[in-house]
Design a protein around this motif. Structure first.
Motif, PDB file in Angstrom:
ATOM      1  N   THR A 238      32.161  17.070  49.262  1.00  0.00           N
ATOM      2  CA  THR A 238      32.196  17.148  48.047  1.00  0.00           C
ATOM      3  C   THR A 238      33.705  16.226  47.483  1.00  0.00           C
ATOM      4  OG1 THR A 238      31.045  19.105  47.801  1.00  0.00           O
ATOM      5  CG2 THR A 238      32.413  18.448  45.819  1.00  0.00           C
ATOM      6  N   PRO A 239      33.624  15.178  46.994  1.00  0.00           N
ATOM      7  CA  PRO A 239      32.716  14.360  46.646  1.00  0.00           C
ATOM      8  C   PRO A 239      32.008  13.759  48.098  1.00  0.00           C
ATOM      9  CG  PRO A 239      34.495  13.087  46.425  1.00  0.00           C
ATOM     10  CD  PRO A 239      35.004  14.529  46.691  1.00  0.00           C
ATOM     11  N   PHE A 240      30.506  13.292  47.961  1.00  0.00           N
ATOM     12  CA  PHE A 240      30.016  12.545  49.183  1.00  0.00           C
ATOM     13  C   PHE A 240      30.740  11.437  49.708  1.00  0.00           C
ATOM     14  CE2 PHE A 240      27.206  10.106  51.549  1.00  0.00           C
ATOM     15  CZ  PHE A 240      26.544  11.156  52.387  1.00  0.00           C
ATOM     16  N   PRO A 241      31.076  11.210  50.930  1.00  0.00           N
ATOM     17  CA  PRO A 241      31.932  10.099  51.515  1.00  0.00           C
ATOM     18  C   PRO A 241      31.078   8.882  51.421  1.00  0.00           C
ATOM     19  CG  PRO A 241      31.060  11.450  53.326  1.00  0.00           C
ATOM     20  CD  PRO A 241      30.657  12.270  51.874  1.00  0.00           C
ATOM     21  N   GLU A 242      31.078   8.317  50.479  1.00  0.00           N
ATOM     22  CA  GLU A 242      30.623   6.720  50.584  1.00  0.00           C
ATOM     23  C   GLU A 242      31.538   6.019  51.298  1.00  0.00           C
ATOM     24  OE1 GLU A 242      29.857   5.055  46.512  1.00  0.00           O
ATOM     25  OE2 GLU A 242      28.360   6.457  46.430  1.00  0.00           O
ATOM     26  N   LEU A 243      30.925   5.098  52.120  1.00  0.00           N
ATOM     27  CA  LEU A 243      31.779   4.316  53.089  1.00  0.00           C
ATOM     28  C   LEU A 243      31.160   2.607  52.739  1.00  0.00           C
ATOM     29  CD1 LEU A 243      31.047   6.198  56.434  1.00  0.00           C
ATOM     30  CD2 LEU A 243      33.023   6.421  54.514  1.00  0.00           C
ATOM     31  N   ILE A 244      32.110   1.805  52.687  1.00  0.00           N
ATOM     32  CA  ILE A 244      31.989   0.482  52.305  1.00  0.00           C
ATOM     33  C   ILE A 244      32.372  -0.325  53.613  1.00  0.00           C
ATOM     34  CG2 ILE A 244      32.550  -1.510  50.711  1.00  0.00           C
ATOM     35  CD1 ILE A 244      33.168   0.859  48.409  1.00  0.00           C
ATOM     36  N   THR A 245      31.346  -1.317  54.015  1.00  0.00           N
ATOM     37  CA  THR A 245      31.765  -2.426  55.103  1.00  0.00           C
ATOM     38  C   THR A 245      31.517  -3.941  53.927  1.00  0.00           C
ATOM     39  OG1 THR A 245      29.613  -2.942  55.636  1.00  0.00           O
ATOM     40  CG2 THR A 245      30.705  -0.964  56.646  1.00  0.00           C
ATOM     41  N   PRO A 246      31.943  -4.817  54.734  1.00  0.00           N
ATOM     42  CA  PRO A 246      31.682  -6.187  54.076  1.00  0.00           C
ATOM     43  C   PRO A 246      30.365  -6.422  53.677  1.00  0.00           C
ATOM     44  CG  PRO A 246      33.145  -6.514  56.131  1.00  0.00           C
ATOM     45  CD  PRO A 246      32.603  -4.922  56.196  1.00  0.00           C
ATOM     46  N   ARG A 247      29.293  -6.187  54.165  1.00  0.00           N
ATOM     47  CA  ARG A 247      27.907  -6.240  53.799  1.00  0.00           C
ATOM     48  C   ARG A 247      27.225  -4.941  53.100  1.00  0.00           C
ATOM     49  NH1 ARG A 247      24.512  -8.899  57.921  1.00  0.00           N
ATOM     50  NH2 ARG A 247      25.907  -7.433  59.375  1.00  0.00           N
ATOM     51  N   LEU A 248      27.797  -3.762  53.329  1.00  0.00           N
ATOM     52  CA  LEU A 248      27.045  -2.652  53.231  1.00  0.00           C
ATOM     53  C   LEU A 248      27.787  -1.538  52.209  1.00  0.00           C
ATOM     54  CD1 LEU A 248      25.603  -1.939  56.856  1.00  0.00           C
ATOM     55  CD2 LEU A 248      24.553  -3.162  55.067  1.00  0.00           C
ATOM     56  N   LEU A 249      26.915  -0.682  51.542  1.00  0.00           N
ATOM     57  CA  LEU A 249      27.538   0.492  51.003  1.00  0.00           C
ATOM     58  C   LEU A 249      26.490   1.722  51.575  1.00  0.00           C
ATOM     59  CD1 LEU A 249      28.590   2.269  48.692  1.00  0.00           C
ATOM     60  CD2 LEU A 249      26.747   1.933  47.433  1.00  0.00           C
ATOM     61  N   LEU A 250      27.648   2.530  52.173  1.00  0.00           N
ATOM     62  CA  LEU A 250      26.707   3.938  52.898  1.00  0.00           C
ATOM     63  C   LEU A 250      26.928   4.979  51.877  1.00  0.00           C
ATOM     64  CD1 LEU A 250      27.545   1.773  55.184  1.00  0.00           C
ATOM     65  CD2 LEU A 250      27.384   3.654  56.789  1.00  0.00           C
ATOM     66  N   ARG A 251      25.868   5.387  51.243  1.00  0.00           N
ATOM     67  CA  ARG A 251      25.709   6.468  50.193  1.00  0.00           C
ATOM     68  C   ARG A 251      24.921   7.629  50.366  1.00  0.00           C
ATOM     69  NH1 ARG A 251      20.922   6.277  48.088  1.00  0.00           N
ATOM     70  NH2 ARG A 251      19.873   4.268  47.742  1.00  0.00           N
ATOM     71  N   GLN A 252      24.982   8.525  49.504  1.00  0.00           N
ATOM     72  CA  GLN A 252      24.232   9.573  49.657  1.00  0.00           C
ATOM     73  C   GLN A 252      22.625   9.540  49.463  1.00  0.00           C
ATOM     74  OE1 GLN A 252      25.681  12.925  47.294  1.00  0.00           O
ATOM     75  NE2 GLN A 252      24.745  14.445  48.432  1.00  0.00           N
ATOM     76  N   LEU A 253      22.043   9.953  50.217  1.00  0.00           N
ATOM     77  CA  LEU A 253      20.635   9.971  50.162  1.00  0.00           C
ATOM     78  C   LEU A 253      20.020  10.860  48.992  1.00  0.00           C
ATOM     79  CD1 LEU A 253      18.122   9.080  51.884  1.00  0.00           C
ATOM     80  CD2 LEU A 253      18.110  11.260  52.833  1.00  0.00           C
ATOM     81  N   HIS A 254      19.195  10.390  48.224  1.00  0.00           N
ATOM     82  CA  HIS A 254      18.520  11.044  47.004  1.00  0.00           C
ATOM     83  C   HIS A 254      16.984  10.953  46.796  1.00  0.00           C
ATOM     84  CE1 HIS A 254      18.497   7.329  44.928  1.00  0.00           C
ATOM     85  NE2 HIS A 254      19.945   7.043  45.067  1.00  0.00           N
ATOM     86  N   GLN A 255      16.334  11.656  45.967  1.00  0.00           N
ATOM     87  CA  GLN A 255      15.143  11.694  46.025  1.00  0.00           C
ATOM     88  C   GLN A 255      14.695  10.194  45.693  1.00  0.00           C
ATOM     89  OE1 GLN A 255      12.688  13.244  46.780  1.00  0.00           O
ATOM     90  NE2 GLN A 255      13.805  15.268  47.568  1.00  0.00           N
TER      91      GLN A 255
END
Length: 174
Positions: A7-24
Protein backbone atom coordinates in the motif's frame (compact mmCIF):
# COMPACT_ATOMS: atom_id res chain seq x y z
CA UNK A 1 12.94 -10.96 7.44
CA UNK A 2 10.93 -9.80 4.41
CA UNK A 3 8.45 -7.01 5.12
CA UNK A 4 5.78 -6.80 2.44
CA UNK A 5 3.89 -3.53 2.19
CA UNK A 6 1.74 -3.26 -0.91
CA UNK A 7 0.00 0.00 0.00
CA UNK A 8 0.26 1.71 -2.33
CA UNK A 9 0.83 -1.08 -4.83
CA UNK A 10 4.40 -0.91 -6.17
CA UNK A 11 4.01 0.01 -9.84
CA UNK A 12 7.22 -0.57 -11.77
CA UNK A 13 8.22 1.13 -15.03
CA UNK A 14 10.71 0.03 -17.67
CA UNK A 15 11.50 1.63 -21.05
CA UNK A 16 8.60 -0.24 -22.71
CA UNK A 17 6.43 -1.52 -19.87
CA UNK A 18 4.23 -0.58 -16.95
CA UNK A 19 3.98 -3.31 -14.31
CA UNK A 20 0.81 -2.54 -12.38
CA UNK A 21 -1.68 -4.10 -10.01
CA UNK A 22 -3.95 -6.81 -11.37
CA UNK A 23 -7.68 -5.97 -11.31
CA UNK A 24 -10.99 -7.45 -12.45
CA UNK A 25 -10.78 -5.47 -15.70
CA UNK A 26 -7.99 -7.90 -16.67
CA UNK A 27 -10.29 -10.93 -16.59
CA UNK A 28 -10.42 -11.45 -20.37
CA UNK A 29 -6.63 -11.40 -20.75
CA UNK A 30 -6.13 -13.56 -17.65
CA UNK A 31 -8.57 -16.02 -19.19
CA UNK A 32 -6.49 -15.99 -22.40
CA UNK A 33 -3.27 -16.61 -20.47
CA UNK A 34 -4.68 -19.34 -18.28
CA UNK A 35 -6.45 -21.16 -21.12
CA UNK A 36 -3.88 -20.81 -23.93
CA UNK A 37 -2.25 -24.11 -24.88
CA UNK A 38 1.18 -22.59 -25.62
CA UNK A 39 1.29 -20.53 -22.40
CA UNK A 40 0.28 -23.55 -20.31
CA UNK A 41 2.48 -26.12 -22.05
CA UNK A 42 5.04 -26.14 -19.21
CA UNK A 43 2.78 -25.23 -16.28
CA UNK A 44 1.08 -27.78 -14.04
CA UNK A 45 -2.19 -26.06 -13.24
CA UNK A 46 -5.85 -26.32 -13.97
CA UNK A 47 -6.60 -24.42 -17.17
CA UNK A 48 -9.23 -21.73 -17.10
CA UNK A 49 -12.40 -22.85 -18.86
CA UNK A 50 -14.50 -19.73 -18.33
CA UNK A 51 -14.21 -16.04 -17.63
CA UNK A 52 -15.46 -16.84 -14.12
CA UNK A 53 -12.31 -18.95 -13.59
CA UNK A 54 -10.26 -15.88 -14.47
CA UNK A 55 -12.27 -13.66 -12.12
CA UNK A 56 -11.84 -16.15 -9.28
CA UNK A 57 -8.10 -16.28 -9.94
CA UNK A 58 -7.89 -12.47 -9.80
CA UNK A 59 -9.79 -12.48 -6.48
CA UNK A 60 -7.31 -15.04 -5.13
CA UNK A 61 -4.32 -12.94 -6.23
CA UNK A 62 -5.77 -9.80 -4.64
CA UNK A 63 -6.41 -11.71 -1.38
CA UNK A 64 -2.85 -13.10 -1.43
CA UNK A 65 -1.50 -9.58 -1.84
CA UNK A 66 -3.60 -8.27 1.07
CA UNK A 67 -2.31 -11.17 3.19
CA UNK A 68 1.32 -10.56 2.18
CA UNK A 69 1.84 -13.99 0.65
CA UNK A 70 2.40 -12.93 -2.95
CA UNK A 71 2.74 -10.08 -5.39
CA UNK A 72 1.56 -10.26 -8.99
CA UNK A 73 2.20 -7.53 -11.50
CA UNK A 74 0.13 -7.17 -14.66
CA UNK A 75 2.45 -6.46 -17.57
CA UNK A 76 1.25 -3.79 -19.97
CA UNK A 77 2.90 -1.88 -22.78
CA UNK A 78 3.31 1.79 -21.90
CA UNK A 79 0.32 3.75 -23.11
CA UNK A 80 -1.88 0.65 -23.44
CA UNK A 81 -3.60 -0.59 -20.25
CA UNK A 82 -4.34 -4.05 -21.73
CA UNK A 83 -2.59 -6.88 -19.87
CA UNK A 84 -0.13 -8.84 -22.02
CA UNK A 85 1.37 -11.00 -19.29
CA UNK A 86 2.06 -11.32 -15.60
CA UNK A 87 4.99 -11.77 -13.26
CA UNK A 88 4.68 -12.94 -9.67
CA UNK A 89 6.66 -13.32 -6.46
CA UNK A 90 5.22 -16.23 -4.47
CA UNK A 91 6.29 -19.05 -2.16
CA UNK A 92 7.80 -16.54 0.24
CA UNK A 93 10.15 -18.00 2.83
CA UNK A 94 10.26 -15.00 5.12
CA UNK A 95 12.80 -16.50 7.55
CA UNK A 96 15.31 -16.83 4.70
CA UNK A 97 14.34 -13.63 2.80
CA UNK A 98 13.65 -15.83 -0.19
CA UNK A 99 10.94 -15.91 -2.83
CA UNK A 100 10.09 -17.74 -6.05
CA UNK A 101 9.37 -15.89 -9.28
CA UNK A 102 6.99 -16.99 -12.01
CA UNK A 103 5.89 -15.35 -15.24
CA UNK A 104 3.72 -15.78 -18.30
CA UNK A 105 3.21 -13.82 -21.51
CA UNK A 106 0.63 -13.96 -24.26
CA UNK A 107 2.17 -15.78 -27.27
CA UNK A 108 1.97 -12.80 -29.63
CA UNK A 109 4.50 -11.04 -27.37
CA UNK A 110 7.01 -13.92 -27.13
CA UNK A 111 10.52 -13.40 -28.47
CA UNK A 112 10.56 -9.61 -28.10
CA UNK A 113 12.59 -9.30 -24.89
CA UNK A 114 9.53 -8.15 -22.95
CA UNK A 115 9.78 -10.71 -20.19
CA UNK A 116 13.52 -10.13 -19.76
CA UNK A 117 12.82 -6.41 -19.32
CA UNK A 118 10.08 -7.14 -16.78
CA UNK A 119 12.04 -9.81 -14.91
CA UNK A 120 15.09 -7.57 -14.49
CA UNK A 121 12.89 -4.81 -13.06
CA UNK A 122 11.17 -7.19 -10.63
CA UNK A 123 14.55 -8.65 -9.56
CA UNK A 124 15.75 -5.12 -8.80
CA UNK A 125 12.61 -4.44 -6.75
CA UNK A 126 13.07 -7.70 -4.86
CA UNK A 127 16.68 -7.06 -3.91
CA UNK A 128 16.57 -3.29 -3.39
CA UNK A 129 13.12 -2.72 -1.85
CA UNK A 130 12.12 -6.06 -0.31
CA UNK A 131 15.74 -6.78 0.70
CA UNK A 132 15.51 -10.36 -0.54
CA UNK A 133 18.58 -12.55 -0.29
CA UNK A 134 17.53 -15.09 -2.91
CA UNK A 135 15.07 -15.32 -5.79
CA UNK A 136 14.33 -18.80 -7.05
CA UNK A 137 12.59 -20.21 -10.10
CA UNK A 138 11.50 -23.73 -11.03
CA UNK A 139 11.04 -24.16 -14.78
CA UNK A 140 10.36 -27.49 -16.40
CA UNK A 141 13.53 -28.93 -17.92
CA UNK A 142 11.87 -28.92 -21.35
CA UNK A 143 11.02 -25.20 -21.13
CA UNK A 144 14.13 -23.95 -22.91
CA UNK A 145 12.87 -20.37 -23.49
CA UNK A 146 12.28 -19.95 -19.75
CA UNK A 147 15.65 -21.48 -18.88
CA UNK A 148 17.38 -19.17 -21.37
CA UNK A 149 15.57 -16.17 -19.88
CA UNK A 150 16.61 -17.09 -16.35
CA UNK A 151 20.23 -17.58 -17.38
CA UNK A 152 20.28 -14.24 -19.28
CA UNK A 153 19.11 -12.60 -16.04
CA UNK A 154 21.88 -14.20 -13.97
CA UNK A 155 20.11 -17.21 -12.44
CA UNK A 156 22.12 -20.39 -12.01
CA UNK A 157 20.83 -23.95 -11.95
CA UNK A 158 21.13 -25.53 -8.52
CA UNK A 159 19.27 -28.82 -8.87
CA UNK A 160 17.16 -30.99 -11.09
CA UNK A 161 14.17 -32.88 -9.82
CA UNK A 162 12.78 -36.21 -10.83
CA UNK A 163 9.45 -34.57 -11.62
CA UNK A 164 10.98 -32.81 -14.64
CA UNK A 165 11.55 -29.44 -12.96
CA UNK A 166 14.83 -27.63 -12.45
CA UNK A 167 15.76 -25.33 -9.58
CA UNK A 168 17.35 -21.99 -10.39
CA UNK A 169 18.42 -19.26 -8.01
CA UNK A 170 19.78 -15.75 -8.05
CA UNK A 171 21.43 -14.39 -4.92
CA UNK A 172 21.39 -10.74 -3.97
CA UNK A 173 24.47 -8.78 -4.98
CA UNK A 174 23.86 -6.44 -2.01
Amino acid sequence: MIEINLTPFPELITPRLLLRQLHQGDAEEIFQLRSDEKVNEFVDRQRATSIEDARSFIDKIIANQHNGVGIMWALTLKGDPKLIGAIVFWNFIKEKDEVEVGYELLPEHHGKGIMQEALLKVIGYGFEILKLKTIGACPKAANLPSINLLEKCGFVETASAEDGYLAYRLDSPL
